[in-house]
Design an enzyme around this catalytic site. Sequence first.
Site, mmCIF file in Angstrom:
data_model
loop_
_atom_site.group_PDB
_atom_site.id
_atom_site.type_symbol
_atom_site.label_atom_id
_atom_site.label_comp_id
_atom_site.label_asym_id
_atom_site.label_seq_id
_atom_site.Cartn_x
_atom_site.Cartn_y
_atom_site.Cartn_z
ATOM 1 N NE ARG A 115 -20.120 23.645 60.129
ATOM 2 C CZ ARG A 115 -20.617 22.740 60.575
ATOM 3 N NH1 ARG A 115 -20.846 21.414 61.270
ATOM 4 N NH2 ARG A 115 -22.051 23.335 61.097
ATOM 5 C CE LYS A 150 -6.913 -1.315 60.110
ATOM 6 N NZ LYS A 150 -7.657 -2.479 60.084
ATOM 7 C CE LYS A 182 0.004 -4.523 61.148
ATOM 8 N NZ LYS A 182 -2.404 -5.813 62.072
ATOM 9 C CD GLU A 212 -1.546 -9.313 61.543
ATOM 10 O OE1 GLU A 212 -1.754 -8.427 62.474
ATOM 11 O OE2 GLU A 212 -1.279 -9.506 60.796
ATOM 12 C CG ASP A 233 -4.849 -9.816 60.696
ATOM 13 O OD1 ASP A 233 -5.827 -9.360 60.427
ATOM 14 O OD2 ASP A 233 -4.543 -10.070 59.373
#
Length: 294
Positions: A115, A150, A182, A212, A233
Site C-alpha cells: 500500500r 501549494k 507578495k 507580485e 496575479d
Amino acid sequence: MPQNRTAASSRGTTLPPLPDIILEPIVKLALAEDLGAAGDVTTDALIDPETQGKWALRAREAGVVAGLDAATLAAYMIDPDLQFTINAGDGARVKAGDTIMTIEGSARSMLMAERTMLNFIGRLSGIATLTAVYVGAVDGMGVIIASTRKTTPGMRALEKRAVKLGGGGAHRYGLDDAMLIKDNHIAASGTIANAMQRARAAAAHLTCIEIEVDTLDQLKQALPHAPSAILLDNFSLTDLRTAVKLAKGQTLLEASGGITIENVFAVAETGVDVISIGALTHSARSLDVGLDAL
C-alpha cells in the site's frame, strides 16, 4: 533481469532519483503510519515466512510514471532482498494495462510494503500526468508550466520532482531559495519602492527577487526597480497582454491565479514567460495503479 533497489530506481529517466537523505524521512513516516505499533497483523497471521512470490505493478489507466524512487525505497526498508525489474521508469508514458515494474521475493515483505508503494506511485504519477496535460496544451509556445508551494506537507520534494517528470518547471521550493515579495509584504513595507529597496539591500548576489503585482499600475511601479521577475496575479487576458507590452522584455513575467486547462493556451498566447499553477500539486488526481500476483 531483476535488480536491487538502487540500480532499479535509477533507470528510465535522465532525471536522477532524489538522494536517500531526502527520501528516507518521508518514506519512514509513511511506513510507520501504516505499520503502527504491531506491524501487519493480517500478513503475520496468514503468510508463512518462507513463502516467495512475484508481482506486477501495473497502470490501470494512461499516464506518466513518477514515484518509483520512493516506492522502491519503501520496499527496501521492509526487505532489502526484494528484487525489482523496471519496465517503465519515472517519466515514462504508460497506457492502461502496462507493467511499470515487477517485484520478486518474500510474500510477507511485499504485502507489508504494497500500500505504501502504491500510494507513492499513484499520487506522484497523478501529478506528473496532470502536469503533462498542461505542458502539452502549450507545446511549442516557449512558456514554462511551473508548480508552486501549494504542496502536501512533507511531500514537497517528491511532488516537485513529479512535476519535472511531467515536463514542468518549478517556482520556489521554499522560502529560502528566492525572494518573493507578495501583497502582504508590500502592505507591511508601505510601498513597492520600500519593499524592493529593502529586498535588494538584503539579497545575496545570487538571490533572485520576484515581486507580485495585482494591477497594471503596480507593474509600472515595480519595473524601474529591475526585479528578477514579476508575478502577475489574477490578471485578465487583456491586462496580461498589456503587461507584456509594458515590460518590453525587461524582466521575466509570470502569470498566476485562475489558470485552468481550458484557459492555459490563451494565457500562453499573451506572451508571458511562465505560468504557475497550484493545481498541479494540490488538485491532481492519483493515477490508478495496482499490484497483481503472477
